[in-house]
Write an enzyme that holds these catalytic residues in place. Structure first.
Site, short mmCIF file in Angstrom:
data_model
loop_
_atom_site.label_atom_id
_atom_site.label_comp_id
_atom_site.label_asym_id
_atom_site.label_seq_id
_atom_site.Cartn_x
_atom_site.Cartn_y
_atom_site.Cartn_z
CE LYS A 12 -45.13 -55.07 -36.27
NZ LYS A 12 -43.83 -54.46 -36.00
CG ASP A 137 -47.35 -51.44 -35.97
OD1 ASP A 137 -47.12 -50.83 -37.03
OD2 ASP A 137 -46.48 -51.97 -35.27
O1 C5P Z 1 -48.76 -45.34 -32.72
P1 C5P Z 1 -48.14 -46.00 -31.55
O2 C5P Z 1 -48.94 -45.83 -30.28
O3 C5P Z 1 -47.77 -47.42 -31.77
O4 C5P Z 1 -46.77 -45.26 -31.32
C1 C5P Z 1 -46.05 -45.33 -30.11
C2 C5P Z 1 -44.98 -44.27 -30.11
O5 C5P Z 1 -43.98 -44.57 -31.08
C3 C5P Z 1 -45.48 -42.89 -30.49
O6 C5P Z 1 -45.96 -42.19 -29.38
C4 C5P Z 1 -44.22 -42.24 -31.04
O7 C5P Z 1 -43.39 -41.84 -30.00
C5 C5P Z 1 -43.53 -43.41 -31.74
N1 C5P Z 1 -43.83 -43.51 -33.17
C6 C5P Z 1 -43.29 -42.59 -34.05
N2 C5P Z 1 -43.56 -42.68 -35.40
C7 C5P Z 1 -44.33 -43.68 -35.87
C8 C5P Z 1 -44.90 -44.63 -35.00
C9 C5P Z 1 -44.62 -44.52 -33.65
O8 C5P Z 1 -42.56 -41.68 -33.64
N3 C5P Z 1 -44.55 -43.76 -37.18
#
Ligand code: C5P
Length: 293
Positions: A12, A137
């Site tokens: 994406k 995501d």
């Molecule tokens: O959810 P995901 O594992 O992709 O997120 C990775 C990191 O990115 C999280 O641990 C956080 O530090 C950051 N993040 C965030 N806010 C979001 C998505 C991700 O702070 N909405």
């Protein structure tokens, strides 16, 4: 041996990523507009007597339980109460740590693939919950439409494809270094405006795209995570300036980076832009051109 189930796993770009603030759980509240990109990894699934065996064509990617595909398979097998094992093979084409959601798509495709392989025991809601636990995501990739996403990105509202984007060229440029998502979000503390965006920008961009005029929509493209990325990697800002000067309708960083994308009139224009870009910035960069559906 039974034939494996083969599945494509896409990626994406974020046409808009507006951060609304930091949440008590450490994540950031978002409104984002996600556009599927037809550039695919490939996954194959087959049943095995027990355990999860993951192999990967790309040696840089760990094929161990740390891999998101492995975690998705473990989560699916536990939730479905299936005691058999699976063999999964992953062929990567989408670059890693690129802001293109390749790893999240692999995880979602694993949930969908195993659900298909074992006769669809889990319904859509259950898959969406498993997906949200795997990463913000991941739920987006359980479906194949453009979508608005809210919360930390896991609350997905699918939209019909935009006429304004159909058949447009998309040039993707990976600069050869990755940006870690947690780093990008942490840095926002130093950029108060980017950290506390005003809500409503995503809806406005959707309105403009639905009105069918990409030129009118282009100024609404926005990514709050560019602020920290540009300070550390000014080359990314230079890419965008150059792309716009060469006639790109829009140029933006996707997700937490490091991929830059440019939208053009057609696939042919994007190919010409790619050629010029490689001449200007070097032939060792990873680039790709696709036409949007
Ligand atoms: O959810 P995901 O594992 O992709 O997120 C990775 C990191 O990115 C999280 O641990 C956080 O530090 C950051 N993040 C965030 N806010 C979001 C998505 C991700 O702070 N909405």
């Amino acid at each position: 041996m039974p034939l494996p189930l083969l599945k494509k796993s896409g990626c994406k770009v974020n046409l808009l990523l507006n951060v609304l603030g930091r949440r008590p759980d450490g994540f950031h509240e978002l409104e984002t507009l996600l556009q599927p990109v037809p550039l695919f990894d490939e996954l194959s699934f087959r049943t095995a007597p027990s355990g999860i065996v993951l192999t990967c064509g790309d040696p840089r990617l760990p094929a161990d339980p740390g891999n998101l595909v492995h975690r998705a398979a473990a989560a699916w097998l536990a939730a479905a109460g299936v005691r058999d094992g699976v063999r999964i093979h992953l062929e990567k084409r989408v670059p890693l740590a690129a802001g293109l959601g390749g790893g999240s798509a692999n995880a979602a495709t694993t949930l969908l693939g195993l659900n298909e392989l074992f006769g669809q025991p889990l319904d859509g809601d259950r898959l969406a919950r498993l997906a949200a636990d795997l990463g913000s995501d991941v739920p987006f990739f359980l479906q194949h439409q453009p979508a608005l996403a809210f919360g930390r990105g896991e609350r997905v509202r699918a939209l019909p494809p935009f006429d304004a984007l159909r058949g447009r060229g998309l040039l993707l440029i990976h600069p050869g270094f990755g940006i870690a998502t947690p780093w990008a979000y942490q840095q926002l503390a130093q950029f108060p405006e980017a950290l506390c965006g005003r809500p409503g920008r995503a809806a406005r961009l959707v309105e403009r795209l639905q009105a069918g005029d990409l030129t009118a929509a282009a100024p609404e493209f926005y990514n709050a995570l560019e602020a920290p990325a540009f300070r550390k990697f000014p080359i990314l800002a230079l890419y965008q300036e150059w792309l716009r000067a060469q006639g790109a309708l829009a140029a933006l960083m996707s997700g937490s980076g490091s991929t830059t994308f440019a939208l053009t009139e057609s696939q042919d224009t994007a190919l010409a832009l790619e050629h010029g870009f490689r001449r200007r910035f070097g032939d060792s960069l990873w680039t790709a051109v696709v036409a949007l559906a």
